[in-house]
Write an enzyme that holds these catalytic residues in place. Structure first.
Site, PDB file in Angstrom:
ATOM      1  N   GLY A  37       0.781  -1.241   0.000  1.00 34.58           N
ATOM      2  CA  GLY A  37       0.000   0.000   0.000  1.00 34.58           C
ATOM      3  C   GLY A  37       0.808   1.283   0.000  1.00 34.58           C
ATOM      4  N   SER A  38       2.070   1.223  -0.451  1.00 30.39           N
ATOM      5  CA  SER A  38       2.868   2.463  -0.400  1.00 30.39           C
ATOM      6  C   SER A  38       2.401   3.489  -1.430  1.00 30.39           C
ATOM      7  CB  SER A  38       4.360   2.154  -0.571  1.00 30.39           C
ATOM      8  OG  SER A  38       4.655   1.756  -1.881  1.00 30.39           O
ATOM      9  N   ASN A  39       1.956   3.036  -2.599  1.00 27.77           N
ATOM     10  CA  ASN A  39       1.422   3.999  -3.583  1.00 27.77           C
ATOM     11  C   ASN A  39       0.110   4.594  -3.090  1.00 27.77           C
ATOM     12  OD1 ASN A  39       2.981   4.290  -6.242  1.00 27.77           O
ATOM     13  ND2 ASN A  39       3.135   2.099  -5.805  1.00 27.77           N
ATOM     14  N   MET A  87      -3.324  -7.205  -7.517  1.00 28.50           N
ATOM     15  CA  MET A  87      -2.716  -8.331  -8.230  1.00 28.50           C
ATOM     16  C   MET A  87      -3.726  -9.193  -9.001  1.00 28.50           C
ATOM     17  SD  MET A  87       0.361  -7.703  -7.611  1.00 28.50           S
ATOM     18  CE  MET A  87       1.268  -9.147  -8.136  1.00 28.50           C
ATOM     19  N   HIS A 113       2.581   0.737 -12.984  1.00 31.53           N
ATOM     20  CA  HIS A 113       3.345  -0.474 -13.304  1.00 31.53           C
ATOM     21  C   HIS A 113       4.840  -0.144 -13.227  1.00 31.53           C
ATOM     22  CE1 HIS A 113       4.050  -4.412 -15.033  1.00 31.53           C
ATOM     23  NE2 HIS A 113       4.968  -3.850 -15.802  1.00 31.53           N
TER      24      HIS A 113
HETATM   25  C1  GRF Z   1       4.392  -1.308  -7.136  1.00 31.46           C
HETATM   26  O1  GRF Z   1       5.691  -1.591  -7.530  1.00 31.46           O
HETATM   27  C2  GRF Z   1       3.499  -1.106  -8.328  1.00 31.46           C
HETATM   28  O2  GRF Z   1       4.150  -0.528  -9.410  1.00 31.46           O
HETATM   29  C3  GRF Z   1       3.099  -2.518  -8.655  1.00 31.46           C
HETATM   30  O3  GRF Z   1       2.956  -3.160  -7.418  1.00 31.46           O
HETATM   31  C4  GRF Z   1       3.728  -2.494  -6.432  1.00 31.46           C
HETATM   32  C5  GRF Z   1       2.781  -2.066  -5.367  1.00 31.46           C
HETATM   33  O4  GRF Z   1       3.416  -1.525  -4.256  1.00 31.46           O
HETATM   34  N1  GRF Z   1       1.908  -2.515  -9.480  1.00 31.46           N
HETATM   35  P1  GRF Z   1       2.546  -0.818  -3.124  1.00 31.46           P
HETATM   36  O5  GRF Z   1       1.498  -1.826  -2.652  1.00 31.46           O
HETATM   37  O6  GRF Z   1       1.922   0.408  -3.719  1.00 31.46           O
HETATM   38  O7  GRF Z   1       3.538  -0.500  -2.043  1.00 31.46           O
END
Ligand code: GRF
Length: 207
Positions: free
Chosen positions: A13-15, A91, A110
């Site tokens: 969940g970092s994004n 995913m 991505h």
């Molecule tokens: C990121 O590298 C994103 O590009 C990919 O999955 C990862 C998710 O990371 N689709 P987070 O859950 O946002 O930390």
């Protein structure tokens, strides 16, 4: 009106957090009204609860047929009057009927410079191929895997001693910069899909 956004995630969940913080800082004219995860015990679920945002676990395994899973997600989106869907480490491949219902309103990040290295382990694919530069891409989601119109990209160098971890960290840093910026533009209705391209309205320059 602040755009109603749903965050879809399966992991850390970092994004999602980068987008949440940009909203909190007043940079994005939107609001995360709903989080959907297919997994109950992951970072994005814990974060969502800490932010007091409604979190729903929607695991396709509980629905038998794809149409029932699709409908469960569509019902939630309708209930929360969602206008934009942000995939952030989600995913699953979304069913075509779902994509069609929100076409042009689903964004994904991505960790490669699309159209290179689609699918899983994009950073590992880049290392194995020996590219000197890779990066990340924010794009609209279509029925394909990582194939929709590209909104924003950032480039990072690949070093000879990189591991998947070091490269992923360098890419992630850029993800956290470009994804909130793309969401900002989306919430300003500044992204026009023209054929297979995204044209950004002139007054809304990418920062
Ligand atoms: C990121 O590298 C994103 O590009 C990919 O999955 C990862 C998710 O990371 N689709 P987070 O859950 O946002 O930390």
């Amino acid at each position: 009106m602040r755009k109603h956004l749903a965050l879809f995630g399966s992991g850390r969940g970092s994004n999602g957090e980068a987008i949440y913080k940009a909203i909190e800082a007043g940079h994005i004219n939107g609001e995360i009204v709903l989080i959907i995860s297919d997994r109950p015990h992951v970072g994005i679920v814990e974060k969502g609860r800490a932010w007091h945002i409604p979190v729903h676990i929607v695991d396709p395994a509980n629905y038998g047929i794809e149409a029932a899973w699709t409908q469960a997600m569509l019902d939630l989106l309708q209930e929360y009057e969602v206008e934009g869907i942000l995939l952030a480490g989600y995913m699953r491949i979304l069913p075509p009927t779902f994509v069609q219902a929100y076409r042009g309103n689903i964004l994904n990040i991505h960790p490669s410079l699309l159209p290179a290295f689609t699918g899983l382990q994009a950073q590992k694919q880049a290392l194995l191929k020996g590219v000197k530069y890779t990066g990340c891409t924010v794009h609209f989601v279509d029925e394909g895997m990582d194939t929709g119109p590209i909104i924003a990209q950032a480039v990072v160098p690949v070093y000879e001693d990189d591991t998947v971890d070091t490269l992923s960290t360098r890419i992630l840093h850029e993800e956290h910069r470009i994804y909130p910026e793309a969401v900002r533009l989306f919430c300003e209705d500044a992204l026009n899909i023209v054929g297979s391209r995204v044209v950004i309205k002139k007054q809304a320059i990418i920062k």
